[in-house]
Design a protein around this motif. Structure first.
Motif, mmCIF file in Angstrom:
data_model
loop_
_atom_site.group_PDB
_atom_site.id
_atom_site.type_symbol
_atom_site.label_atom_id
_atom_site.label_comp_id
_atom_site.label_asym_id
_atom_site.label_seq_id
_atom_site.Cartn_x
_atom_site.Cartn_y
_atom_site.Cartn_z
ATOM 1 N N ILE B 673 -4.974 -4.759 -5.696
ATOM 2 C CA ILE B 673 -4.859 -3.322 -5.430
ATOM 3 C C ILE B 673 -4.866 -3.121 -3.922
ATOM 4 C CG2 ILE B 673 -5.918 -1.067 -5.761
ATOM 5 C CD1 ILE B 673 -7.136 -2.207 -8.342
ATOM 6 N N GLY B 674 -3.821 -2.493 -3.430
ATOM 7 C CA GLY B 674 -3.696 -2.277 -1.995
ATOM 8 C C GLY B 674 -4.250 -0.941 -1.564
ATOM 9 N N ALA B 678 -2.197 1.276 -4.017
ATOM 10 C CA ALA B 678 -0.830 0.747 -4.129
ATOM 11 C C ALA B 678 -0.847 -0.655 -4.727
ATOM 12 C CB ALA B 678 -0.192 0.716 -2.744
ATOM 13 N N SER B 679 0.285 -1.032 -5.281
ATOM 14 C CA SER B 679 0.418 -2.394 -5.793
ATOM 15 C C SER B 679 0.417 -3.380 -4.630
ATOM 16 C CB SER B 679 1.724 -2.542 -6.579
ATOM 17 O OG SER B 679 1.671 -1.750 -7.728
ATOM 18 N N ALA B 680 -0.157 -4.527 -4.883
ATOM 19 C CA ALA B 680 -0.247 -5.530 -3.820
ATOM 20 C C ALA B 680 -0.361 -6.894 -4.470
ATOM 21 C CB ALA B 680 -1.470 -5.252 -2.935
#
Lengths: 431, 1006
Positions: B673-674, B678-680
């Motif tokens: 989790i970024g 955000a996706s990471a």
């Protein structure tokens, strides 16, 4: 005669066996023609293969990953380094080596723990450094047309690599980078300085608000690296102050967290407030300074013997932690310039924190320097600065080595995290 | 080629799954179709002749169940029921014409006799024997093989016989002490439902699992150990091997050596355990029931927890015995006597065309810690159909469901933990000296459980289109669904005051583990020649195994109220995890057996395998095999028949493998989790595209001898097994950016050893006979190569070092010190420099400090039969030649409440120097050799009139005790206790020791 019949049967058997063998191998051949590969194919839904990432469409995925790696590593380091550096005291039943200062190169936790499995220092920071450098490298292979805002993203990655190196340099007695040779703290700071310089260069000419932010992030970082280097290279102090003076009032770059999982959370809040596995240590059990927001809960920590003082600086698991900010830059200026300029900065920062904080006044260089150090410990409380300060300013660690520790045995002599065995034994260049 | 390549993208993965499933289905259909083609034309008319009779033991006159009765020269046969009865139908001929029958049963001398067609009451008496040369072995080929034809040793355990007298509750206990070379490490045996590790001929891998494959009637099943909720960081305690009710099992075959190569290939390097279940017999339906009642307890608990020390407020040394303190504080003993009960019923019967065996069982066993126990239900059914004279179809189905509650050991809590962590110095705190709560409090707080649903289904078709050609298709499916949970509800105020607010707010951690194993194999075997001269058996086959593991986990904290504990009711979700792992193996093999004059047997075989986890730079792997068996005693030149009535020399060579774990070859990133949610992605595994399977090459030789008139037998085996391309999870230097380890083919390991099995009838009179069984194994392992310049790989307290045993302890050791009585400190401390001298401890190297794995183990088991109706048996087993750290004592001393902390002058100054200087591994290192009085049992065959009172035809009553006494110098609670998840470093730390149990069992045959 019976033998003869038997052999005839045997021969007939082999004819049929050959047929069966042919069927088996025909089946195998059929499978080969489009079957075997699919029989052996398996899904991998939980991970991403590297080639998938070599796609410009996934650039932001990589950048987010590198950022979250550092954010995680920073929060874990604040806890581990805070225990060594006496911002917090351990209230857990395990890994109290941090607090007791008895970790050795063979100790596992600080060296090998990742963001997924506990509180670590070396692996988390090394992964953050690699992620930023690796992402920077991948971005450099794309074009501006493929990745919007590529220069700023590359600068961000340079700055993040720089911060990883700064934290490695402050936390570790020595470290390696990219399976390279064992590097001293100064060498790590020099590498960090280079990354920040690259970041300033990459973002400097873009001219957007976002790029200016990244430049300021890199300036604070480079000032931090240079002030560390000033103990062996005096000229670096002035360079640090020069960087710091360029940072505008109000600037802050935060590590952000979300409470979705423990890994993505503000681990300082999680560890101290939520899990009660650590408590604020004596020197910071201060009442009245809003920069050191702590509360005496009148409870015991998880170990049921440590009085639980919790921090209130970070309100929950979503609370951001500053990586770089104007106040830090100002304190670097104060440290370098000393005198009336330092006193002025101290009082400015105090006034901004609370009108009730007393004004500091002194013209004694030593007193001013000591106050700068004290102000740093309060202003930058639980921001991953204090252990580095104790080492850089050669401050005493208390209780002294040999004093009994609450969970048994005695305080040790370790003040920085030693070059870990896991690196020394597995890095062919690390001996 | 073998795995999903990233360039394909994530979207294509679902379609791959469909392709794989479709292809698997096609393969299965192809196999069935081929089988059907080969049998479709077969039609014949069955005869109406029968033979009916009863098989009994010549000594005791007891019926002998599960004897294999075959009509010589045909494929017609059946098995005897619990009453020893058999009924053969479908024979051709006129009434009264001769019929030659052969009767075989493990543990008895085979008998061949001639009866008459339509004989209705044939009496067959079997003589017990110590030799096993005539036994049938299910080696994985189409038809069982006579033991005399095998060039390698296969251990057989007559489960049905053992179950008559021994206090055995699971497969692990069935194997313990009964198979030479099979080392059973019990582990967390402190509560029902737990299971340990089984090592066959040592550890053959540096990093991969050491557990043998498990097959149930030819169906590959999950062989996971250490499943269940984790005890702190120490893993679970439940073994899937123990899912099978021993009452349902006819026999076990343990394949340790080269025999595994052709038939099992990649993955079989650790050997194979074949579970052969009871089958139906021809004849009227027979019922059998078993009722078991018993108890379990913590043996001598009041004397096994050491007194601990501390300082009171006045700095005076005080001491307490934690067990006594627990009784004093709560008014009750920390451990109870667990009530155990079990009920099993089975029925079997059938006709010539259809035979069945069905069983059901229920166990409800409490542990000695009141919060532990197991409650489960077992159902099993076997159906053998004779579709035609040339086609047999077998169906099997098994289902177990149940819940196991485990002790909270490790660093969690639980009674044992509480007692071992009592600190007198903290008596005045709210916790009253306990780390958290008292043992009683802990029993109220922690719930560690596993719910399991385990299904096995299989179908086997055996076709004989020609008299000399047999085709067997075996398709099986095994599904395990575990729900593992650790649950602490919101605590009542009195407990909250003791355990603190974090624990008091409640926590639930659930981990679901779904393991699916699909297996299909097709074997075609052609036999020809003459027993008098050359007998040839050619076998070709293909095998496919696909495994899928699906793990789901979720942790929630801060539960709203007592009694509410679902994850969705938690106000904080700590983590949600999911992982899916798949692996597929495809192999084919060919094997040629050549028998000469029924006394020399040569087998040659070759197998080729591919596996989804192999690196992209690796293709098919070959595993050759050769074995020779020579029954010298049947040679004309044998001159020792009076003394040695049977003698077989055997020798075998084979290669096996062990695959790496799924995706070990790939460089991967994990989703994370970024910023801002955000996706990471974050680096996960670095991968190794050159990764190959480990290759085990093993040579074994030995002999089986029978002395006198079967009064004694002796089996001896020597083996030399070397693992090449040993896969090691080499630690990565963190500076490279990828955390953890990387599988690399760098190691070589050697395991050499001997195995001996001696059986003898010491005396044999009309009213008494005494049998003695002794088995012994010695395994000497050595790391040959670890693939780095320094010649060793550290792993905490143990090390893989070239020239030393696998997973040896390597620690710094103090060799000299003096004691200062004034300071109570050890001074002038000198450590071992590894070269026979001394050195300052700060500069001292780690030196060899013993084996972590027992090197010598075995058992002695006398059995006395009296008056034809009473049998007494005992089993003493031992494990020698290994050390173990007493981690609990180490923890007590480093936390400052052991006696050494306060009275150092009473102890060896070397140990005090180690404690005071932090050299804790050697400080707590202990010799862990032990001898254990494992089993004592007495079984009486009740008089017929008593059986009839219970409406039964026959009844036996068994009284048995397990784990009655241990002889050891180990200072911890028990040298056998360790965390099963720790394959190489079995830590003995805050762990409940194996329980003692008493069992009374009555078996009724109707």
């Amino acid at each position: 005669m019976s033998v003869h019949i038997a052999y005839r049967r045997t021969a007939r058997g082999f004819v049929t066996l050959r047929r069966c063998t042919a069927i088996v191998f025909a089946a195998a051949a059929l499978a080969c023609s489009g079957g075997i590969d699919s029989l052996l194919e398996v899904e991998q839904p939980g991970t991403v293969s590297e080639p998938v990432l070599l796609n410009p469409a996934n650039a932001l995925l990589l950048v987010s990953g590198a950022q979250s790696d550092l954010h995680c590593a920073l929060a874990r380091y604040i806890v581990a380094g805070g225990a060594v550096g006496e911002e917090i005291t351990w209230g857990d039943l395990n890994t109290f080596d941090f607090d007791r200062r008895t970790f050795t190169a063979a100790s596992g936790a600080y060296a090998t723990n990742t963001c997924a499995n506990g509180i670590g220092v070396y692996t988390t920071l090394s992964t953050a450094r690699y992620s930023a450098d690796h992402t920077h490298q991948i971005l450099s292979g794309f074009t501006d047309a493929e990745v919007p805002n590529r220069a700023v993203l590359m600068a961000t990655m340079s700055a993040y690599a720089g911060y990883s190196l700064v934290l490695l340099g402050e936390a570790m007695c020595a470290a390696s980078v990219d399976v390279g040779p064992k590097l001293s703290r100064a060498e790590l700071m020099t590498m960090a300085e280079q990354r920040f310089t690259a970041a300033i260069s990459e973002a400097g000419s873009v001219g957007t608000a976002a790029s200016a932010n990244v430049v300021n992030l890199a300036r604070v970082g480079r000032a931090r690296a240079r002030i560390n280097l000033s103990s062996t290279n005096a000229s670096k102090a002035a360079e640090a102050a020069a960087d710091a003076l360029l940072v505008p009032d109000g600037f802050v770059w935060n590590a952000s967290y979300v409470s979705t999982t423990v890994t993505s959370s503000n681990y300082v809040f999680y560890w101290i407030n939520e899990q009660q596995r650590a408590s604020i240590e004596g020197p910071f059990q201060i009442v009245g300074d809003p920069r050191v927001k702590v509360t005496n809960t009148a409870l015991q920590a998880f170990d049921r013997i440590t009085p639980l003082w919790t921090q209130q600086k970070y309100a929950d698991r979503n609370a951001p932690i500053p990586i770089a900010r104007w106040a830090e830059a100002q304190l670097i200026v104060a440290e370098v310039q000393g005198g009336a300029q330092a006193v002025s900065i101290i009082n400015t920062l105090r006034a901004r924190a609370s009108a009730s904080l007393p004004t500091f006044a002194s013209s004694d260089p030593t007193a001013i320097r000591n106050q700068v150090i004290a102000e740093r410990s309060r202003e930058l409380f639980l921001e991953g600065q204090h252990l580095g300060d104790k080492i850089r300013f050669n401050l005493p660690f208390t209780p002294a080595a040999g004093s009994p520790f609450k969970q048994g045995l005695s305080y040790g002599t370790m003040t920085c995290f030693p070059y870990p065995d896991i690196e020394a034994l597995n890095n062919p260049n690390g001996a | 080629m073998h795995q999903l390549h990233s360039s394909m993208g994530l979207e294509s993965q679902t379609s791959y799954s469909r392709v794989s499933a479709t292809t698997l289905m096609r393969l299965v259909l192809l196999l069935f179709a081929t089988c059907s083609i080969s049998t479709a034309s077969v039609a014949f008319a069955q005869g109406s002749g029968t033979v009916t009779g009863t098989v009994t033991d010549s000594k005791s006159s007891e019926p002998v169940a599960q004897s294999n009765v075959t009509v010589k020269g045909t494929t017609i046969g059946t098995a005897t029921d619990a009453a020893g009865r058999f009924h053969i139908t479908g024979l051709n001929g006129v009434a009264g014409s001769p019929v030659t029958l052969t009767i075989r049963r493990l543990g008895y001398r085979p008998t061949t006799l001639t009866s008459r067609l339509n004989e209705a009451n044939l009496r067959v008496s079997l003589d017990p024997t110590t030799t096993t040369l005539s036994a049938l072995v299910v080696t994985g080929t189409v038809a069982p093989t006579k033991a005399k034809e095998l060039g390698n040793s296969v251990s057989q355990i007559d489960a049905a016989s053992v179950m008559k007298t021994a206090p055995v509750r699971n497969i692990e206990q069935l194997i313990t002490g009964r198979a030479p070379g099979a080392l059973v490490q019990v582990g967390q045996g402190g509560s029902p439902g737990t299971g340990g590790r089984i090592k066959l001929r040592g550890s053959v891998s540096l990093s991969l699992t050491d557990q043998p494959l498990i097959y149930v009637d030819g169906v590959r099943v999950d062989n996971a150990v250490a499943t269940g909720p984790a005890n702190a960081a120490f893993g679970g305690a439940v073994s899937r091997l123990n899912d099978y009710s021993p009452e349902d099992i006819e026999s076990l075959e343990i394949v340790k050596g080269p025999a595994a190569s052709t038939l099992y290939g990649t993955e079989a390097a650790n050997g194979v355990i074949q579970i052969i279940t009871k089958k139906g017999h021809q004849g009227a339906t027979r019922w059998s029931a078993t009722i078991r009642q018993g108890s379990t307890w913590f043996s001598d608990a009041e004397n096994r927890f050491p007194t601990v020390y501390g300082l009171d407020a006045a700095n005076t040394i005080i001491s307490r015995n934690p067990y006594e303190e627990a009784v004093l504080q709560s008014g009750r003993k920390p451990f109870g006597t667990g009530y155990q009960q079990g009920y099993e019923v089975n029925a079997s019967g059938g006709t010539d065309a259809m035979r069945f065996f069905v069983s059901g069982a229920h166990n409800n066993d409490d542990g000695y810690e009141p919060s532990t126990g197991v409650k489960d239900y077992h159902f099993r059914g076997n159906l053998q159909l004779k579709a035609s004279k040339r086609l047999d179809v077998s169906l099997l189905g098994s289902y177990i469901t149940g819940r196991t509650l485990l002790p909270a050991d490790g660093s969690f809590g639980g009674s044992t933990y509480a007692l071992l962590n009592f600190r007198p110095a903290r008596l005045t705190l709210a916790t009253k000296g306990w780390d958290f709560g008292s043992p009683y409090d802990n029993q109220r707080v922690w719930r560690f459980g596993q719910d399991v649903n385990h299904f096995i289904g299989g179908i086997q078709t055996t076709a004989r289109p020609l008299s000399w050609l047999t085709s067997r298709v075996n398709v099986g499916f095994d599904r395990v669904n575990e729900l593992n949970d650790q649950t602490t509800g919101r605590l009542a105020p009195d407990l909250a005051a003791v355990f603190g607010t974090v624990t008091a707010s409640g926590r639930r951690d659930i981990r679901t583990r779904i393991a699916n194993t699909s297996s299909a194999d097709w074997i075609v075997s052609a036999a020809g020649g003459s027993v008098d001269r050359f007998k040839l058996t050619s076998t070709v086959g293909a095998q496919y195994v696909r495994k899928e593991f699906h793990l789901l986990g979720e942790i929630g904290t801060s539960l709203p109220a007592a009694g509410v504990y679902t994850i969705s009711s938690a106000s904080i979700i700590q983590a949600t995890t999911e992982s899916i792992e798949q692996n597929a193996t495809l192999g084919s093999f060919a094997q040629q057996e050549i028998g000469w004059r029924d006394r020399v047997f040569l087998t040659l075989g070759l197998r080729v395998d591919n596996n989804s986890a192999f690196g992209s730079n690796l293709d098919w792997v070959r595993y050759p095999k050769a074995s020779l068996s020579w029954v010298l005693s049947e040679e004309p030149f044998w001159r020792f028949s009076n003394a040695v009535s049977a003698f077989k020399f055997r020798m075998a060579y084979g290669e096996t493998g062990q695959q790496p774990t799924a995706f070990a070859a790939l460089r991967t990133y994990s989703p994370s989790i970024g910023p801002g949610g955000a996706s990471a992605v974050t680096p996960n595994t670095t991968g190794n595209p050159d990764l190959k399977p480990e290759r085990g090459k093993e040579l074994e030789g030995g002999f089986d001898a029978t002395f006198g008139e079967d009064r004694a037998s002796f089996e001896f085996t020597m083996y030399n097994k070397r693992t090449y391309d040993g896969i090691f999870a080499a630690s990565l230097p963190p500076s490279g950016g990828f955390p953890g380890t990387r599988f690399t083919n760098i190691g070589q390991i050697q395991n050499r050893g001997i195995e001996m099995l001696f059986r003898s009838t010491l005396f044999d009179t009309r009213n008494a006979d005494l049998d003695l069984t002794v088995n012994f194994a010695h395994n000497k392992s050595k790391v040959i190569k670890v693939g780095n310049a320094q010649g060793f790989i550290n792993n905490g307290s143990y090390r893989q070092q070239e020239g030393f045993p696998v997973a040896s302890f390597f620690n710094r050791k103090v060799i000299g010190a003096s004691f200062n009585p004034t300071t109570k400190k050890a001074e002038n401390v000198v450590c071992d420099d590894g070269m026979g001298g001394g050195v300052a401890c700060a500069n001292a190297p780690s030196v060899f400090n013993g084996n972590t794995i027992p090197t010598k183990f075995g058992s002695v088991s006398p059995s006395l039969r009296l008056f034809g109706w009473l049998q007494l048996s005992t089993l003493v087993d031992f494990q020698l030649g290994f050390n173990r750290e007493d981690g609990t004592h180490q923890s007590q001393c480093t936390s400052g409440f052991c006696r050494e902390n306060f009275y150092p002058e009473e102890f060896d100054v070397i140990k005090i120097a180690e404690l005071q200087n932090g050299l804790l591994d050697d400080f707590s290192m202990r010799k862990a050799d032990f001898y254990k009085l494992r089993e004592i049992g007495a079984t009486a065959t009740l008089p017929g009139r008593i059986a009839r009172l219970m409406t039964a035809r026959a009844a036996t009553l068994t009284l048995a005790v397990r784990n009655l006494h241990t002889w050891t110098d180990f200072t911890g609670l028990d040298p056998e206790a360790y965390y099963v998840s720790q394959q190489y470093f079995p830590g003995n730390f805050n762990i409940s020791p194996p329980a003692s149990t008493l069992m009374a069992k009555i078996n009724l045959s109707f």
